[in-house]
Design a protein around this motif. Structure first.
Motif, PDB file in Angstrom:
ATOM      1  N   VAL A 160       0.866  -1.177   0.000  1.00 44.44           N
ATOM      2  CA  VAL A 160       0.000   0.000   0.000  1.00 44.44           C
ATOM      3  C   VAL A 160       0.901   1.224   0.000  1.00 44.44           C
ATOM      4  N   ASN A 161       0.670   2.137  -0.942  1.00 42.07           N
ATOM      5  CA  ASN A 161       1.451   3.375  -1.105  1.00 42.07           C
ATOM      6  C   ASN A 161       2.873   3.096  -1.577  1.00 42.07           C
ATOM      7  N   ALA A 162       3.065   1.987  -2.270  1.00 42.81           N
ATOM      8  CA  ALA A 162       4.385   1.682  -2.817  1.00 42.81           C
ATOM      9  C   ALA A 162       4.254   0.592  -3.866  1.00 42.81           C
ATOM     10  N   VAL A 163       5.294   0.451  -4.678  1.00 45.24           N
ATOM     11  CA  VAL A 163       5.393  -0.638  -5.652  1.00 45.24           C
ATOM     12  C   VAL A 163       6.775  -1.250  -5.526  1.00 45.24           C
ATOM     13  N   PHE A 164       6.913  -2.455  -6.046  1.00 43.45           N
ATOM     14  CA  PHE A 164       8.221  -3.089  -6.070  1.00 43.45           C
ATOM     15  C   PHE A 164       9.056  -2.432  -7.166  1.00 43.45           C
ATOM     16  N   ALA A 165      10.260  -2.024  -6.816  1.00 44.40           N
ATOM     17  CA  ALA A 165      11.074  -1.208  -7.711  1.00 44.40           C
ATOM     18  C   ALA A 165      11.424  -1.931  -9.006  1.00 44.40           C
ATOM     19  N   ASP A 166      11.605  -3.243  -8.960  1.00 47.22           N
ATOM     20  CA  ASP A 166      12.035  -3.957 -10.165  1.00 47.22           C
ATOM     21  C   ASP A 166      10.902  -4.270 -11.123  1.00 47.22           C
ATOM     22  N   THR A 167       9.658  -4.263 -10.641  1.00 50.10           N
ATOM     23  CA  THR A 167       8.535  -4.607 -11.519  1.00 50.10           C
ATOM     24  C   THR A 167       7.541  -3.471 -11.700  1.00 50.10           C
ATOM     25  N   GLY A 168       7.523  -2.524 -10.766  1.00 50.31           N
ATOM     26  CA  GLY A 168       6.538  -1.454 -10.834  1.00 50.31           C
ATOM     27  C   GLY A 168       5.151  -1.881 -10.406  1.00 50.31           C
ATOM     28  N   ALA A 169       5.019  -3.110  -9.886  1.00 47.68           N
ATOM     29  CA  ALA A 169       3.719  -3.626  -9.447  1.00 47.68           C
ATOM     30  C   ALA A 169       3.636  -3.573  -7.926  1.00 47.68           C
ATOM     31  N   ALA A 170       2.405  -3.483  -7.433  1.00 39.89           N
ATOM     32  CA  ALA A 170       2.195  -3.418  -5.990  1.00 39.89           C
ATOM     33  C   ALA A 170       2.108  -4.801  -5.357  1.00 39.89           C
ATOM     34  N   THR A 171       2.103  -5.865  -6.160  1.00 38.62           N
ATOM     35  CA  THR A 171       2.022  -7.230  -5.631  1.00 38.62           C
ATOM     36  C   THR A 171       3.215  -8.042  -6.117  1.00 38.62           C
ATOM     37  N   ARG A 172       3.498  -9.103  -5.360  1.00 41.51           N
ATOM     38  CA  ARG A 172       4.614  -9.978  -5.728  1.00 41.51           C
ATOM     39  C   ARG A 172       4.306 -11.393  -5.292  1.00 41.51           C
ATOM     40  N   ASP A 173       4.452 -12.333  -6.197  1.00 37.94           N
ATOM     41  CA  ASP A 173       4.303 -13.754  -5.890  1.00 37.94           C
ATOM     42  C   ASP A 173       5.692 -14.382  -5.755  1.00 37.94           C
ATOM     43  N   GLY A 174       5.723 -15.516  -5.069  1.00 35.03           N
ATOM     44  CA  GLY A 174       6.989 -16.225  -4.925  1.00 35.03           C
ATOM     45  C   GLY A 174       7.963 -15.563  -3.979  1.00 35.03           C
ATOM     46  N   ALA A 175       7.473 -14.714  -3.096  1.00 34.45           N
ATOM     47  CA  ALA A 175       8.364 -14.076  -2.120  1.00 34.45           C
ATOM     48  C   ALA A 175       8.800 -15.087  -1.074  1.00 34.45           C
ATOM     49  N   VAL A 176      10.001 -14.882  -0.557  1.00 36.63           N
ATOM     50  CA  VAL A 176      10.533 -15.778   0.467  1.00 36.63           C
ATOM     51  C   VAL A 176      11.058 -14.946   1.638  1.00 36.63           C
ATOM     52  N   PRO A 177      11.083 -15.484   2.821  1.00 38.62           N
ATOM     53  CA  PRO A 177      11.595 -14.753   3.982  1.00 38.62           C
ATOM     54  C   PRO A 177      13.081 -14.447   3.841  1.00 38.62           C
ATOM     55  N   GLY A 178      13.488 -13.368   4.512  1.00 35.20           N
ATOM     56  CA  GLY A 178      14.897 -13.034   4.598  1.00 35.20           C
ATOM     57  C   GLY A 178      15.461 -12.282   3.423  1.00 35.20           C
ATOM     58  N   VAL A 179      14.654 -11.964   2.424  1.00 36.05           N
ATOM     59  CA  VAL A 179      15.138 -11.250   1.235  1.00 36.05           C
ATOM     60  C   VAL A 179      14.610  -9.819   1.273  1.00 36.05           C
ATOM     61  N   ASP A 180      15.500  -8.842   1.081  1.00 38.89           N
ATOM     62  CA  ASP A 180      15.099  -7.436   1.029  1.00 38.89           C
ATOM     63  C   ASP A 180      14.694  -7.098  -0.405  1.00 38.89           C
ATOM     64  N   TYR A 181      13.422  -6.773  -0.583  1.00 39.95           N
ATOM     65  CA  TYR A 181      12.912  -6.389  -1.897  1.00 39.95           C
ATOM     66  C   TYR A 181      12.838  -4.865  -1.966  1.00 39.95           C
ATOM     67  N   ALA A 182      13.498  -4.277  -2.970  1.00 41.59           N
ATOM     68  CA  ALA A 182      13.499  -2.820  -3.114  1.00 41.59           C
ATOM     69  C   ALA A 182      12.102  -2.326  -3.486  1.00 41.59           C
ATOM     70  N   ILE A 183      11.704  -1.223  -2.879  1.00 42.28           N
ATOM     71  CA  ILE A 183      10.391  -0.649  -3.156  1.00 42.28           C
ATOM     72  C   ILE A 183      10.548   0.830  -3.516  1.00 42.28           C
ATOM     73  N   ALA A 184       9.549   1.355  -4.214  1.00 40.23           N
ATOM     74  CA  ALA A 184       9.460   2.779  -4.538  1.00 40.23           C
ATOM     75  C   ALA A 184       8.141   3.285  -3.976  1.00 40.23           C
ATOM     76  N   ALA A 185       8.239   4.172  -3.003  1.00 41.74           N
ATOM     77  CA  ALA A 185       7.032   4.679  -2.356  1.00 41.74           C
ATOM     78  C   ALA A 185       6.294   5.647  -3.279  1.00 41.74           C
ATOM     79  N   ALA A 186       4.981   5.694  -3.128  1.00 40.02           N
ATOM     80  CA  ALA A 186       4.129   6.568  -3.929  1.00 40.02           C
ATOM     81  C   ALA A 186       3.188   7.314  -2.987  1.00 40.02           C
TER      82      ALA A 186
END
Length: 616
Positions: free
Chosen positions: A219-245
Motif C-alpha cells: 500500500v502506497n508503494a510498488v516493487f522497484a524492479d517490476t513497478g507492481a504493488a504485488t509480488r508472488d513467490g516471495a521468500v523470507p529473509g530477502v530485502d525487496y526494493a520498493i518505490a514509495a508513492a
C-alpha cells in the motif's frame, strides 16, 4: 489380519480356520447391528480384497467422500464400516509430529491418485512410517526389509506389479522420513526507508519458517524492479526494493503491506476412524500464515525550498528596496497541513550597497547590510504566486543595492523543519543581476540666460555609480507654452532640439550645445540616461529652474526728446540720465541671474527615497 499372521506362524489349520470363521461372523454381526454411517469408506486404488479381514489384506487407498485416505494403524481390519471424520489432527493415532508430517506429505503429494501401483506404494510407505514392525510382519514376513515385506505379500496378489510398488514405496518412505513440517508458523513484514531518499527503501519478511513462500501486496508503494504493488513467490529473509508513492501531495505518509505465506505441509493429518477398523489419514493441507507490517514512522518527503527573485525596478532615484519573490520546491513537494493548506516557509534577505556593479559570485561586502527583507509564505498561496516585499529602510545614497535571500531550516516551524532538516541552508549568490537596483547620481546645469540668436547649452554631470557598460546620455530643449504647466512642456510638439547620444564610461560633466535660437522666450531642458540595453536609468524633470534657459531680447536704446522749455525743471549736473542707465541695468540683472543659476547648479542634488531623481 492378525489371524492370518498367527496362521503363518504355525497354528494348526483347523484352529486357524475356526478363528477366521469366528472373526468373520463377529464382524458381520457388528456391521448389521451398527447404525448406518454418515460417511462410509469405500475401496480406493490398490490391490487386494476389500473386506475387513482377508488372506492378503487390502493395499492401497480408502475413499471417504472422494478423498483418498491411507491406513495409519497397520494390522487392524480394513475400514469398511461406519467412518467418522475427526478433522485435522496433530495427534492422530498417537503419532509424533514428524510421523504426521511425513504421512501428510505422502497422502497429499502422491496419494490422491487412481493409479493402483502408486496408491499401493503410498499405502505401504504410510504404514511403515506409522508402525514399521507391524507393517513388515503383519502378513508373516520374517525379515526386516520394506521391499521384502511388499514382495512377500504382493507376489501373491499382483506379482507383475510387485517390483514397481517396492521401488516406489521405498523411495516414498525415505522422502517422507526427511520431511519435518511445522505445526504452526508466523511472520511479519519489515519496512526500511532509505536515509537519502524517503521514496526509496525495502521490505523484508521475517518468518519462523525460512523455507516458506508466499505473496505480498503493498500500500502506497510498488516493487522497484517490476513497478507492481504485488509480488508472488516471495521468500523470507530477502530485502525487496520498493518505490514509495505518496497518496497525497506534500503530506507525510506510511507504506504498509500484507501477505500470505505457506510453510510446507502441516505436521497433521485429516483423521478418520472406523469402529473395529483401521484409522486412516487424509491430506491436512499446508501450514499457512498471514504477514503484515508498516513503516515504523511516517515518511516525510525531503523538502528543499528555494526562491527566485526580481527587483521591481533596475534603476530608481532612491526610496525603499522593493523585490518580487517566488518560492519553489527544488526537491520533493511543498509540505501541507492536515487541512491541505501549504505549510508556511520563512525567508530573509540582506541588502548591501556598493559603488561598483557586483558580478555574480563576488563576495558580499564586509560592511553591515544597509537594509533587510523578510517574508513568510501564505498558507493559501504557498509557492503558487510571487510576493512583493519592501524594505523598511531607504536607499539614501547613490550606488548599487544588491539583495541576497536565504532560507534556513532552523527558522522554520517544527513541521517544516522535519522535512528540510534543522541544518538545511539555501542562499542566493551575491551579485545576481535580478537582485540589483541602482540609484544613479546625475545632475545638470543649463545656461540660464541667452539673447536671441545665441546657442543654448546644458551640462550633464555623471557621478558614481556607473553601469559596467556605461551610460548613453542625451539632452533635449523644449519651448515653454503659455498656459501649459512647466512639468508638462517636454513633449514632441514643443521639442526644439535633441542632442546626439554621448557614451559615458567615466564620471564627469558632459555639455551639449543647441543650434542658435532666434526667438525670445523660456526654454526647458530635459536630460536622459540609458544603459547599454536601452533601459532608462535616469530622466530629468521638465521645468526645474536649473534646467531652464531664458532667451531675452536686449531693450532698444530710446531717442532723445526736444529740449525742454525754459521753465522745465532741470536735473542736477551730477545726476545720471535715465536712458543712459537702462541698458547697463538690464545687463546687471542678467549677470546676477546667471550667477545665481551657476551657484545652484554646482550643488548636486542627493537622491531621496520615494521621489523621482530629477536633473536639476
Amino acid at each position: 489380519m492378525r489371524l492370518l499372521r498367527a496362521r503363518r506362524r504355525g497354528l494348526p489349520p483347523a484352529v486357524s480356520a475356526l478363528a477366521l470363521t469366528i472373526a468373520i461372523v463377529v464382524h458381520l454381526l457388528v456391521a448389521l447391528l451398527a447404525p448406518q454411517p454418515a460417511h462410509a469408506a469405500s475401496q480406493g486404488s490398490g490391490f487386494g480384497s476389500w473386506a475387513p479381514i482377508s488372506r492378503y489384506g487390502w493395499h492401497g487407498s480408502m475413499l471417504v467422500d472422494g478423498v483418498h485416505t491411507y491406513c495409519i494403524t497397520p494390522g487392524a481390519p480394513a475400514p469398511t464400516g461406519s467412518t467418522t471424520d475427526l478433522g485435522l489432527s496433530t495427534t492422530a493415532a498417537g503419532l509424533t509430529p514428524q510421523q504426521l508430517a511425513g504421512i501428510n506429505f505422502l497422502v497429499t503429494t502422491y496419494g490422491q491418485t487412481d493409479d493402483p501401483v502408486t496408491a499401493a506404494a503410498v499405502g505401504w510407505a504410510v504404514k511403515a512410517i506409522a508402525d514399521w514392525d507391524e507393517t513388515l510382519h503383519a502378513f508373516g514376513y520374517p525379515g526386516d526389509s520394506l521391499a521384502g515385506a511388499i514382495h512377500w505379500t504382493l507376489s501373491a496378489l499382483a506379482p507383475q506389479h510387485s517390483a514397481a510398488v517396492q521401488a516406489l514405496a521405498v523411495a516414498y518412505y525415505d522422502e517422507a522420513r526427511a520431511v519435518a513440517a511445522p505445526t504452526t508458523a508466523t511472520g511479519t513484514m519489515v519496512f526500511t526507508t532509505d536515509p537519502g531518499d524517503a521514496l526509496a527503501g525495502s521490505v523484508r519478511v521475517d518468518a519462523t519458517v525460512t523455507s516458506a513462500t508466499g505473496s505480498l501486496s503493498l500500500v502506497n508503494a510498488v516493487f522497484a524492479d517490476t513497478g507492481a504493488a504485488t509480488r508472488d513467490g516471495a521468500v523470507p529473509g530477502v530485502d525487496y526494493a520498493i518505490a514509495a508513492a505518496p497518496p497525497a501531495e506534500g503530506r507525510p505518509f506510511s507504506v504498509s503491506g500484507t501477505g500470505r505465506f505457506t510453510a510446507g505441509l502441516v505436521a497433521a493429518v485429516r483423521h478418520f476412524t472406523t469402529p473395529g477398523g483401521q484409522d486412516t489419514a487424509g491430506p491436512a493441507g499446508e501450514v499457512s500464515f498471514e504477514v503484515s507490517g508498516a513503516d515504523a514512522a511516517p515518511r516525510a518527503l525531503p523538502f528543499a525550498p528555494t526562491i527566485t527573485t526580481q527587483v521591481v525596478s533596475r534603476y530608481v532615484p532612491g526610496g525603499r528596496f522593493v523585490d518580487d519573490v517566488t518560492f519553489h520546491a527544488e526537491e520533493g513537494t511543498w509540505p501541507r497541513g492536515e487541512d491541505g493548506s501549504y505549510l508556511p516557509v520563512t525567508a530573509e534577505a540582506a541588502v548591501y550597497r556598493t559603488d561598483t556593479e557586483p558580478v555574480t559570485g563576488d563576495a558580499p561586502p564586509d560592511a553591515e547590510p544597509v537594509a533587510t527583507l523578510a517574508l513568510t509564505s501564505d498558507p493559501a498561496t504557498g509557492p503558487t504566486a510571487a510576493y512583493r516585499v519592501t524594505s523598511d529602510e531607504e536607499m539614501t545614497e547613490a550606488g548599487f543595492y544588491t539583495a541576497v535571500w536565504s532560507i534556513s531550516g532552523a527558522q522554520q516551524t517544527e513541521e517544516v523543519a522535519e522535512r528540510t532538516g534543522v541544518g538545511y541552508r539555501w542562499s542566493e549568490e551575491f551579485g545576481e543581476r535580478s537582485q540589483i537596483t541602482m540609484v544613479p547620481a546625475i545632475t545638470t546645469t543649463a545656461l540660464p540666460l541667452a539673447a536671441p540668436g545665441d546657442r543654448l547649452s546644458d551640462t550633464v554631470h555623471v557621478a558614481h555609480p556607473l553601469p559596467a557598460d556605461g551610460l548613453r546620455i542625451t539632452s533635449a530643449v523644449y519651448r515653454a507654452v503659455e498656459g501649459t504647466p512647466a512639468a508638462e512642456t517636454c513633449t514632441e510638439e514643443n521639442l526644439v532640439w535633441r542632442s546626439d547620444e554621448i557614451l559615458v564610461t567615466a564620471t564627469g560633466g558632459h555639455t551639449v550645445t543647441s543650434p542658435p535660437v532666434d526667438e525670445a522666450g523660456t526654454y526647458y531642458w530635459q536630460e536622459q540616461a540609458l544603459d547599454a540595453a536601452g533601459q532608462i536609468v535616469h530622466l530629468g524633470v521638465c521645468g526645474v529652474e536649473n534646467e531652464t534657459t531664458r532667451v531675452v531680447a536686449p531693450s532698444p536704446t530710446p531717442t532723445r526728446t526736444a529740449t525742454p522749455a525754459a521753465n522745465a525743471p532741470q536735473l542736477p549736473a551730477t545726476a545720471a540720465d535715465p536712458d543712459t542707465l537702462r541698458v547697463p541695468t538690464a545687463i546687471a540683472v542678467m549677470l546676477l541671474s546667471a550667477g545665481a543659476a551657476v551657484v545652484a547648479s554646482r550643488r548636486p542634488r542627493r537622491p531621496w527615497f520615494g521621489a523621482r531623481l530629477d536633473i536639476g
